[in-house]
Each structure stands twice: as C-alpha cells, then as structure tokens.
Design a protein around this motif. Sequence first.
Motif, mmCIF file in Angstrom:
data_model
loop_
_atom_site.group_PDB
_atom_site.id
_atom_site.type_symbol
_atom_site.label_atom_id
_atom_site.label_comp_id
_atom_site.label_asym_id
_atom_site.label_seq_id
_atom_site.Cartn_x
_atom_site.Cartn_y
_atom_site.Cartn_z
ATOM 1 N N ALA A 167 0.829 -1.207 0.000
ATOM 2 C CA ALA A 167 0.000 0.000 0.000
ATOM 3 C C ALA A 167 0.866 1.261 0.000
ATOM 4 C CB ALA A 167 -0.924 -0.001 1.207
ATOM 5 N N THR A 168 1.945 1.251 0.758
ATOM 6 C CA THR A 168 2.834 2.413 0.819
ATOM 7 C C THR A 168 3.491 2.677 -0.528
ATOM 8 O OG1 THR A 168 3.270 1.874 3.136
ATOM 9 C CG2 THR A 168 4.783 3.417 2.074
ATOM 10 N N LYS A 169 3.985 1.634 -1.179
ATOM 11 C CA LYS A 169 4.622 1.805 -2.485
ATOM 12 C C LYS A 169 3.603 2.207 -3.548
ATOM 13 C CE LYS A 169 8.506 -1.298 -1.743
ATOM 14 N NZ LYS A 169 9.135 -2.572 -2.122
ATOM 15 N N PHE A 170 2.399 1.646 -3.482
ATOM 16 C CA PHE A 170 1.346 2.018 -4.427
ATOM 17 C C PHE A 170 1.038 3.505 -4.309
ATOM 18 C CE2 PHE A 170 -3.210 2.773 -5.152
ATOM 19 C CZ PHE A 170 -3.304 2.399 -6.485
ATOM 20 N N ARG A 171 0.877 3.979 -3.080
ATOM 21 C CA ARG A 171 0.568 5.400 -2.846
ATOM 22 C C ARG A 171 1.707 6.282 -3.344
ATOM 23 N NH1 ARG A 171 -1.249 7.239 3.062
ATOM 24 N NH2 ARG A 171 -3.361 7.208 2.233
ATOM 25 N N ALA A 172 2.935 5.916 -3.022
ATOM 26 C CA ALA A 172 4.079 6.732 -3.430
ATOM 27 C C ALA A 172 4.242 6.751 -4.948
ATOM 28 C CB ALA A 172 5.349 6.207 -2.768
ATOM 29 N N ARG A 173 4.094 5.605 -5.599
ATOM 30 C CA ARG A 173 4.283 5.528 -7.045
ATOM 31 C C ARG A 173 3.209 6.315 -7.794
ATOM 32 N NH1 ARG A 173 5.596 -0.088 -9.645
ATOM 33 N NH2 ARG A 173 7.534 0.400 -8.586
ATOM 34 N N LYS A 174 1.952 6.151 -7.385
ATOM 35 C CA LYS A 174 0.859 6.838 -8.081
ATOM 36 C C LYS A 174 0.897 8.339 -7.842
ATOM 37 C CE LYS A 174 -1.224 3.412 -10.030
ATOM 38 N NZ LYS A 174 -1.373 3.262 -11.444
ATOM 39 N N ARG A 175 1.298 8.762 -6.674
ATOM 40 C CA ARG A 175 1.343 10.204 -6.388
ATOM 41 C C ARG A 175 2.526 10.875 -7.059
ATOM 42 N NH1 ARG A 175 -0.550 10.978 -0.119
ATOM 43 N NH2 ARG A 175 -2.758 10.607 -0.536
ATOM 44 N N SER A 176 3.593 10.121 -7.329
ATOM 45 C CA SER A 176 4.771 10.734 -7.950
ATOM 46 C C SER A 176 4.603 10.920 -9.448
ATOM 47 C CB SER A 176 6.013 9.882 -7.669
ATOM 48 O OG SER A 176 5.902 8.638 -8.353
ATOM 49 N N ARG A 177 3.657 10.203 -10.066
ATOM 50 C CA ARG A 177 3.414 10.345 -11.506
ATOM 51 C C ARG A 177 2.544 11.563 -11.773
ATOM 52 N NH1 ARG A 177 1.844 4.192 -13.145
ATOM 53 N NH2 ARG A 177 3.898 3.312 -12.807
ATOM 54 N N PRO A 178 2.911 12.332 -12.803
ATOM 55 C CA PRO A 178 2.034 13.457 -13.155
ATOM 56 C C PRO A 178 0.745 12.913 -13.797
ATOM 57 C CG PRO A 178 3.860 13.309 -14.697
ATOM 58 C CD PRO A 178 4.100 12.281 -13.614
ATOM 59 N N SER A 179 -0.365 13.574 -13.521
ATOM 60 C CA SER A 179 -1.628 13.092 -14.077
ATOM 61 C C SER A 179 -1.721 13.451 -15.554
ATOM 62 C CB SER A 179 -2.803 13.688 -13.313
ATOM 63 O OG SER A 179 -2.795 15.083 -13.447
ATOM 64 N N PRO A 180 -2.211 12.519 -16.400
ATOM 65 C CA PRO A 180 -2.326 12.810 -17.822
ATOM 66 C C PRO A 180 -3.447 13.813 -18.078
ATOM 67 C CG PRO A 180 -3.286 10.668 -17.332
ATOM 68 C CD PRO A 180 -2.658 11.180 -16.057
ATOM 69 N N LEU A 181 -3.243 14.645 -19.067
ATOM 70 C CA LEU A 181 -4.251 15.658 -19.392
ATOM 71 C C LEU A 181 -5.188 15.124 -20.342
ATOM 72 C CD1 LEU A 181 -1.998 18.814 -19.655
ATOM 73 C CD2 LEU A 181 -3.446 18.163 -17.772
#
Length: 181
Positions: A167-181
């Motif tokens: 869960a910690t790695k999932f949260r960190a990985r998804k939050r570090s990616r910029p959201s696609p426009l």
Amino acid sequence: VPSIARGGPPFNRPTNLDLRFARQCMQNPGTTNGRRLAHMLSALMADLQSGFAAMIARCPGSSPARKKAVFLRLQRVRNYISACAHHDLDIASLALMANYSAGHFITTFRSVFGETPYSSISRFRVESASTLLLSSQLGIADVAQSIGFQSRSSFSRAIKRHLGLSATKFRARKRSRPSPL
C-alpha cells in the motif's frame, strides 16, 4: 463530443457535459442531435447487454427465462457486495439473498462471474482502498479499517495480491506520476 460518443468498452461515466447534451437532445427530439443521442443510447445499451449475455448463458437453468432469473438474483448480490464491501459480509446472508444454499451459491457465483464471492468482496475492497490511498491523507491502518479489513496485515496481503505492490509503495508511485491531461 461527449464522452459517451467516444467511449468504447467500458464506457466512461457520463460527465455533466454529457448529461446537458442528453437533456438538450431530449427536449428537441426531431433534431439531428436528438437522433444522434438515440443512436448513442442504443449503442450504449447494446454494449452493456453484450457483456451480460455471456454471463446469462453460464447460469444454470433449462430455459433462457430461468437463466435470466438466476442471473438477476446473482447480480443483485454482486451489486450489494459492490455497495457494501466495507461492511462485514458473510456468505450465508449473501446466499440467502440469492435464494441458494451457501455451497451452491459459491459454485454458481464462480461459474457465472469467474470469481468467488470472497474474491469479489476482496476486489471491491481493494478498489475502494486504492481510491482512498490516492485521495486521502489517512494512514494505511485507517484505510484498512474504513474499508472493512479486520487487520492491517490482511489488508496488506490483499493489496499486494491485487495490485502487486504494498500500500505504501502504491501510494508513493501513483502520487509521484504526473496526471495525464
């Protein structure tokens, strides 16, 4: 162009723009947009029903009407699981909702939907948890408790099994990616 018109399987949820477009077309049904909306809705319904046809065919029953009745009972349970996965659900009450014994319910549910009721509950909980992990600042244990897991360890195992990450790695990985426009 509204998202319904662009959407392929699975269709996106209608946006406010889609709903305004539909309302406008329904107020003026003789227009080109009204006919276009009717065509889009027809295509949407056909696409949604095509997914159900295979599941209905896998239902037990000697006639199409009986198969459909079984499917509707099982789908009611599946909808309940989706809406109430954060509650403590037991197989006996779910089987009663579908008018089956517990053993027959598990077997039939698996044959129709391709997963057991247990895995369905777990999948819906993990989907809710992944949304909470990304959209809130709650701790991992708080997310686990709010979703309906008995302990943080059972939550961690389920997240790792379904998402392939802790869960910690999932949260960190998804939050570090910029959201696609």
